[in-house]
Enzyme design. Structure first.
Site, PDB file in Angstrom:
ATOM      1  N   SER A  77     -52.291  20.929  59.242  1.00 32.01           N
ATOM      2  CA  SER A  77     -53.502  21.620  59.604  1.00 32.01           C
ATOM      3  C   SER A  77     -53.290  22.373  60.778  1.00 32.01           C
ATOM      4  CB  SER A  77     -54.503  20.426  59.961  1.00 32.01           C
ATOM      5  OG  SER A  77     -54.518  19.462  59.142  1.00 32.01           O
ATOM      6  N   ASP A 113     -60.477  15.669  57.555  1.00 37.18           N
ATOM      7  CA  ASP A 113     -59.288  15.942  57.650  1.00 37.18           C
ATOM      8  C   ASP A 113     -58.632  15.779  56.334  1.00 37.18           C
ATOM      9  OD1 ASP A 113     -57.245  17.848  58.710  1.00 37.18           O
ATOM     10  OD2 ASP A 113     -56.121  16.084  59.337  1.00 37.18           O
ATOM     11  N   GLN A 123     -61.089  24.848  56.655  1.00 33.54           N
ATOM     12  CA  GLN A 123     -59.730  24.281  57.293  1.00 33.54           C
ATOM     13  C   GLN A 123     -58.839  25.265  56.947  1.00 33.54           C
ATOM     14  OE1 GLN A 123     -56.450  21.030  56.842  1.00 33.54           O
ATOM     15  NE2 GLN A 123     -58.134  20.338  58.559  1.00 33.54           N
TER      16      GLN A 123
END
Length: 290
Positions: free
Chosen positions: A232, A208, A282
């Site tokens: 995110s 991440d 992402q």
């Protein structure tokens, strides 16, 4: 490395392992604590990793996770424990599927679907490994953050050291300038574990990082910018091999598109020997506010 610095790295990694090892409360219900963060919200990678760990507790040891997909619903609060409810979607002979809902105070903060596969042999190929430079001699992200905090009169001691990151083309947050939407990062966990599930969870945790940053590069905007609202939104991760998170891995990231207050990012994660062991995608929120 100073003795105090080494002790903090070891302690922060120990804390992370405690956070990832969830407590089972009921059948398919797990509870986890949170890592401290300097920005007051739960780090998204932590919840991803905990969801992976929770799902793994409900499948046979013959299976290994091969993909994880997740939506971040709400920001997590660091001072509230997170409950993870695992739904058994399907148990097949070669694959099985789980859905995990992470919630705080009864409200979902993340929903994640995970697929597991019994390892099997098949056709293999991969793209070439193209690291910009090796990790030796590169400044660590912690060192860069200390410089930024000192320049801005902030407290750098709130940053944790459970993961070591070294960027090959670091962005100057003090004097931001537009750059190509491409980043190379060497990364490794600050300690070693033998549990393969925890190593996969650690990679999920690390995956991440830097994705959102990559989509900001062409705009010359630092994620420290007070006018930037960022988060995110959704995350995908695919695994292609055994993981030892304590070893150096190279994260190659790029962002092909930003628009609609969102940024799209892709990443490939290689072992030091050039083996591609994971890939990530992402979409992030990157909204400018007055």
């Amino acid at each position: 490395m100073s003795e105090l610095f080494a002790e903090k790295k070891a302690q922060d990694f120990k804390t992370l392992l405690q956070v990832l090892k969830l407590e089972q409360k009921e059948d398919r219900l797990f509870r986890g604590h949170n890592m401290p963060t300097a920005w007051g919200r739960v780090y998204g990678g932590q919840v991803l990793a905990q969801a992976l760990y929770a799902a793994h507790q409900t499948v046979s040891s013959d299976f290994e996770v091969h993909s994880q997909h997740a939506y971040f619903i709400r920001p997590g609060q660091v001072n509230i424990d997170i409950d993870f409810h695992v739904e058994l979607v399907r148990d097949g002979r070669g694959f099985c599927t789980r859905r995990v809902t992470a919630s705080q105070a009864g409200k979902a903060i993340l929903i994640s679907s995970l697929s597991f596969q019994i390892p099997e042999q098949g056709l293999e190929q991969q793209c070439e490994f193209e690291a910009d430079v090796g990790f030796d001699g590169l400044q660590t992200e912690h060192e860069r953050q200390i410089e930024y905090c000192e320049a801005k009169g902030l407290d750098p001691d709130k940053r944790t050291l459970e993961i070591e990151y070294r960027s090959t083309n670091p962005f100057d947050h003090l004097k931001p300038e537009p750059m190509p939407a491409r980043v190379g990062v060497w990364m490794r966990a600050s300690g070693k574990v033998d549990d393969p599930i925890l190593n996969q969870a650690l990679l999920s945790y690390m995956s991440d990082s830097y994705l959102l940053d990559t989509s900001l590069l062409p705009h010359g905007i630092s994620y420290y910018n007070p006018k930037l609202q960022s988060a995110s939104l959704d995350h995908a991760l695919w695994f292609y091999g055994q993981i030892d998170a304590s070893q150096w891995h190279y994260y190659e990231l790029d962002s092909p598109r930003t628009g609609g207050a969102r940024g799209l990012n892709f990443g490939k994660i290689y072992r030091e020997d050039g083996t591609l062991v994971a890939a990530a995608a992402q979409e992030c929120l990157m909204r400018l506010v007055d």
